[in-house]
Design a protein around this motif. Structure first.
Motif, PDB file in Angstrom:
ATOM      1  N   PRO A 173      25.167  53.056 -20.654  1.00 13.59           N
ATOM      2  CA  PRO A 173      26.138  53.220 -20.682  1.00 13.59           C
ATOM      3  C   PRO A 173      27.352  53.191 -21.159  1.00 13.59           C
ATOM      4  CG  PRO A 173      25.959  51.914 -18.858  1.00 13.59           C
ATOM      5  CD  PRO A 173      25.520  51.689 -20.013  1.00 13.59           C
ATOM      6  N   ALA A 174      26.859  52.295 -21.888  1.00  9.80           N
ATOM      7  CA  ALA A 174      28.357  52.015 -23.132  1.00  9.80           C
ATOM      8  C   ALA A 174      28.519  53.410 -23.743  1.00  9.80           C
ATOM      9  CB  ALA A 174      28.192  50.565 -23.534  1.00  9.80           C
ATOM     10  N   GLY A 175      27.337  53.885 -24.299  1.00  8.38           N
ATOM     11  CA  GLY A 175      26.820  55.165 -25.138  1.00  8.38           C
ATOM     12  C   GLY A 175      28.391  56.335 -25.229  1.00  8.38           C
ATOM     13  N   PHE A 176      28.334  56.587 -23.626  1.00  6.75           N
ATOM     14  CA  PHE A 176      28.844  58.100 -23.437  1.00  6.75           C
ATOM     15  C   PHE A 176      30.520  57.206 -23.755  1.00  6.75           C
ATOM     16  CE2 PHE A 176      26.158  58.044 -19.008  1.00  6.75           C
ATOM     17  CZ  PHE A 176      25.687  58.696 -20.112  1.00  6.75           C
ATOM     18  N   LEU A 177      31.419  56.319 -24.546  1.00  9.72           N
ATOM     19  CA  LEU A 177      32.451  56.138 -24.810  1.00  9.72           C
ATOM     20  C   LEU A 177      32.592  57.016 -26.170  1.00  9.72           C
ATOM     21  CD1 LEU A 177      33.252  52.592 -24.975  1.00  9.72           C
ATOM     22  CD2 LEU A 177      34.091  54.486 -23.055  1.00  9.72           C
ATOM     23  N   ALA A 178      31.266  57.384 -26.585  1.00  5.64           N
ATOM     24  CA  ALA A 178      31.491  58.569 -28.080  1.00  5.64           C
ATOM     25  C   ALA A 178      32.316  59.882 -27.332  1.00  5.64           C
ATOM     26  CB  ALA A 178      30.235  58.840 -28.442  1.00  5.64           C
ATOM     27  N   PHE A 179      32.505  60.097 -26.091  1.00  6.04           N
ATOM     28  CA  PHE A 179      32.856  60.789 -25.551  1.00  6.04           C
ATOM     29  C   PHE A 179      34.195  61.171 -25.854  1.00  6.04           C
ATOM     30  CE2 PHE A 179      28.411  62.174 -23.168  1.00  6.04           C
ATOM     31  CZ  PHE A 179      28.603  63.091 -24.478  1.00  6.04           C
ATOM     32  N   LEU A 180      34.996  59.986 -25.784  1.00  8.66           N
ATOM     33  CA  LEU A 180      36.142  59.768 -25.989  1.00  8.66           C
ATOM     34  C   LEU A 180      36.955  59.848 -27.207  1.00  8.66           C
ATOM     35  CD1 LEU A 180      36.663  56.695 -23.201  1.00  8.66           C
ATOM     36  CD2 LEU A 180      36.966  59.153 -23.001  1.00  8.66           C
ATOM     37  N   LEU A 181      36.063  59.911 -28.199  1.00  9.08           N
ATOM     38  CA  LEU A 181      36.215  59.928 -29.838  1.00  9.08           C
ATOM     39  C   LEU A 181      37.561  61.190 -30.244  1.00  9.08           C
ATOM     40  CD1 LEU A 181      32.902  58.826 -31.874  1.00  9.08           C
ATOM     41  CD2 LEU A 181      35.441  57.800 -31.628  1.00  9.08           C
ATOM     42  N   PRO A 182      38.882  60.771 -30.747  1.00 11.25           N
ATOM     43  CA  PRO A 182      39.069  61.815 -30.907  1.00 11.25           C
ATOM     44  C   PRO A 182      38.316  62.968 -31.833  1.00 11.25           C
ATOM     45  CG  PRO A 182      40.058  59.635 -31.421  1.00 11.25           C
ATOM     46  CD  PRO A 182      39.056  59.702 -30.819  1.00 11.25           C
ATOM     47  N   THR A 183      37.942  62.370 -32.748  1.00 13.40           N
ATOM     48  CA  THR A 183      37.146  63.626 -33.824  1.00 13.40           C
ATOM     49  C   THR A 183      35.124  63.345 -33.600  1.00 13.40           C
ATOM     50  OG1 THR A 183      36.412  63.276 -36.248  1.00 13.40           O
ATOM     51  CG2 THR A 183      36.585  61.042 -35.026  1.00 13.40           C
ATOM     52  N   SER A 184      35.216  64.950 -34.243  1.00  5.02           N
ATOM     53  CA  SER A 184      33.969  65.162 -33.544  1.00  5.02           C
ATOM     54  C   SER A 184      33.044  65.035 -34.721  1.00  5.02           C
ATOM     55  CB  SER A 184      33.500  67.241 -33.535  1.00  5.02           C
ATOM     56  OG  SER A 184      34.265  67.412 -34.662  1.00  5.02           O
ATOM     57  N   SER A 185      33.067  64.085 -35.706  1.00  2.22           N
ATOM     58  CA  SER A 185      32.587  63.404 -36.615  1.00  2.22           C
ATOM     59  C   SER A 185      31.268  63.040 -36.548  1.00  2.22           C
ATOM     60  CB  SER A 185      33.645  62.111 -37.787  1.00  2.22           C
ATOM     61  OG  SER A 185      33.376  61.539 -38.812  1.00  2.22           O
ATOM     62  N   PRO A 186      30.069  63.536 -37.367  1.00  2.00           N
ATOM     63  CA  PRO A 186      28.398  63.009 -36.844  1.00  2.00           C
ATOM     64  C   PRO A 186      28.889  61.083 -37.392  1.00  2.00           C
ATOM     65  CG  PRO A 186      28.924  64.903 -38.266  1.00  2.00           C
ATOM     66  CD  PRO A 186      30.008  64.277 -37.807  1.00  2.00           C
ATOM     67  N   LEU A 187      29.334  61.023 -38.227  1.00  4.73           N
ATOM     68  CA  LEU A 187      29.665  59.398 -38.306  1.00  4.73           C
ATOM     69  C   LEU A 187      30.355  58.999 -37.714  1.00  4.73           C
ATOM     70  CD1 LEU A 187      29.940  59.692 -42.269  1.00  4.73           C
ATOM     71  CD2 LEU A 187      28.254  59.833 -40.931  1.00  4.73           C
ATOM     72  N   ALA A 188      31.372  59.547 -37.342  1.00  2.00           N
ATOM     73  CA  ALA A 188      32.145  57.963 -35.739  1.00  2.00           C
ATOM     74  C   ALA A 188      31.687  58.227 -34.791  1.00  2.00           C
ATOM     75  CB  ALA A 188      33.629  59.279 -35.772  1.00  2.00           C
ATOM     76  N   PHE A 189      30.766  59.282 -34.628  1.00  2.00           N
ATOM     77  CA  PHE A 189      30.014  59.199 -33.293  1.00  2.00           C
ATOM     78  C   PHE A 189      28.584  58.077 -33.066  1.00  2.00           C
ATOM     79  CE2 PHE A 189      25.871  61.082 -31.236  1.00  2.00           C
ATOM     80  CZ  PHE A 189      26.370  61.321 -29.747  1.00  2.00           C
ATOM     81  N   ALA A 190      27.847  58.359 -34.718  1.00  2.00           N
ATOM     82  CA  ALA A 190      26.582  57.399 -34.669  1.00  2.00           C
ATOM     83  C   ALA A 190      27.298  55.760 -35.157  1.00  2.00           C
ATOM     84  CB  ALA A 190      26.120  57.160 -36.282  1.00  2.00           C
ATOM     85  N   ALA A 191      28.541  55.627 -35.444  1.00  2.00           N
ATOM     86  CA  ALA A 191      29.190  54.263 -35.241  1.00  2.00           C
ATOM     87  C   ALA A 191      28.976  54.121 -33.968  1.00  2.00           C
ATOM     88  CB  ALA A 191      30.029  54.443 -36.120  1.00  2.00           C
ATOM     89  N   VAL A 192      30.078  54.634 -33.276  1.00  2.00           N
ATOM     90  CA  VAL A 192      30.520  54.295 -31.936  1.00  2.00           C
ATOM     91  C   VAL A 192      29.413  53.955 -31.013  1.00  2.00           C
ATOM     92  CG1 VAL A 192      31.127  54.924 -29.774  1.00  2.00           C
ATOM     93  CG2 VAL A 192      32.575  55.522 -31.990  1.00  2.00           C
ATOM     94  N   THR A 193      28.223  55.268 -31.275  1.00  2.00           N
ATOM     95  CA  THR A 193      26.785  54.217 -30.380  1.00  2.00           C
ATOM     96  C   THR A 193      25.873  53.562 -30.926  1.00  2.00           C
ATOM     97  OG1 THR A 193      25.731  56.625 -31.046  1.00  2.00           O
ATOM     98  CG2 THR A 193      26.956  57.122 -29.470  1.00  2.00           C
ATOM     99  N   ALA A 194      26.320  53.393 -32.215  1.00  2.00           N
ATOM    100  CA  ALA A 194      25.334  52.036 -32.814  1.00  2.00           C
ATOM    101  C   ALA A 194      26.188  50.858 -32.386  1.00  2.00           C
ATOM    102  CB  ALA A 194      25.472  52.062 -34.436  1.00  2.00           C
ATOM    103  N   LEU A 195      27.394  50.295 -32.167  1.00  2.00           N
ATOM    104  CA  LEU A 195      27.671  49.988 -31.656  1.00  2.00           C
ATOM    105  C   LEU A 195      27.734  49.111 -29.984  1.00  2.00           C
ATOM    106  CD1 LEU A 195      31.560  49.570 -33.537  1.00  2.00           C
ATOM    107  CD2 LEU A 195      29.957  48.168 -34.173  1.00  2.00           C
TER     108      LEU A 195
END
Length: 222
Positions: A173-195
Motif C-alpha cells: 500500500p505504500a506505493g499509493f503515495l505516488a498519487f500525492l506527488l505534485p508533479t506528473s513526471s514519470p521519473l518522480a513516480f518511478a523513484a517514489v514507487t521504487a523507495l
C-alpha cells in the motif's frame, strides 16, 4: 528440542504481539465494513490492508466477480487467499515489532569524527534485510520488472495505457503515495514507487529472518 515449523512460527508472529493483533482487528473491521457498505469506497479496504499480496488477485482467474456455476468456489478460494495475505502481513508486523523490542543500543558512543561512517553503516544495516534473503530479492525483482515495464511504456511506446498500474500493485500500500506527488513526471513516480518497494522488501526480509532463526530453547523449571 525439535525446531518449530515455519507455518507455526508464521502463525505465532501474526498473533502473539499487540501490533500484529491490532492489524488483524483492523482487518476484521474492514471485512465487516465490506459487507455492510459494499458500494462504498470502504469496501476496498481489505484489499488495501492486505496489499501487495492480495492485489495479485487482479491477475488470478477467480474472485468475487466470477460468473457461472463455480462462482461459490471462486469466492471461497478468493476468501482463503485474502486470509492468507492478512496473516502474512500480520506476521510482517509482528516480526518488525519483535525486532524493535530486541534491538539494543551500543554501550560505547560513536566518536564524533566517524559520524559519516556510522551513518552509512546504519543505513546498510537497515537495508540489509531487503537483499540478504531470497524472498526479499525475488520481490525486488518483481518491483524492478514492473518499473521497467512502466518506463518502457512511457518513454518508448506511444500508448502507455495502464502501465503505471503494475508498479502501484507491486509496491502497495505504500506505493499509493505516488498519487500525492505534485508533479506528473514519470521519473518522480518511478523513484517514489521504487523507495516504497524497497521499504516493503525490508519488511519482508525481517519476516524471512524471523522464520529462519532457530527457535529459543525452553529452560527446564528448577
Amino acid at each position: 528440542m525439535p525446531q518449530t515449523s515455519r507455518p507455526r512460527r508464521l502463525l505465532a508472529l501474526a498473533t502473539d504481539n499487540w501490533p500484529a493483533r491490532a492489524y488483524l482487528a483492523a482487518m476484521g473491521v474492514s471485512v465487516a465494513a465490506m459487507f455492510v457498505v459494499p458500494e462504498s469506497p470502504v469496501a476496498a479496504s481489505p484489499l488495501i490492508l492486505t496489499a501487495p499480496l492480495s492485489l495479485l488477485s487482479v491477475i488470478l482467474p477467480f474472485g468475487p466477480g466470477t460468473e457461472g456455476p463455480l462462482q461459490l468456489l471462486d469466492i471461497g478460494a478468493w476468501t482463503v487467499w485474502l486470509l492468507l495475505c492478512a496473516f502474512v502481513n500480520a506476521a510482517v508486523v509482528g516480526a518488525l515489532a519483535k525486532r524493535s523490542t530486541t534491538t539494543t543500543t551500543p554501550a560505547t558512543p560513536t566518536p564524533p569524527t566517524r559520524t559519516s561512517a556510522s551513518t552509512l553503516t546504519r543505513l546498510r544495516t537497515l537495508l540489509a534485510p531487503a537483499v540478504d534473503n531470497w524472498p526479499a530479492r525475488a520481490y525486488l525483482a518483481v518491483v524492478a520488472a514492473s518499473l521497467a515495464l512502466f518506463l518502457c511504456a512511457d518513454y518508448v511506446l506511444t500508448d502507455p495505457t495502464f502501465a503505471a498500474l503494475w508498479p502501484l500493485l507491486a509496491t502497495a500500500p505504500a506505493g499509493f503515495l505516488a498519487f500525492l506527488l505534485p508533479t506528473s513526471s514519470p521519473l518522480a513516480f518511478a523513484a517514489v514507487t521504487a523507495l516504497c518497494g524497497l521499504a516493503n522488501a525490508v519488511l519482508l526480509g525481517h519476516l524471512a529472518h524471523r522464520l529462519r532463526a532457530p527457535a529459543p530453547e525452553a529452560h527446564p523449571a528448577t
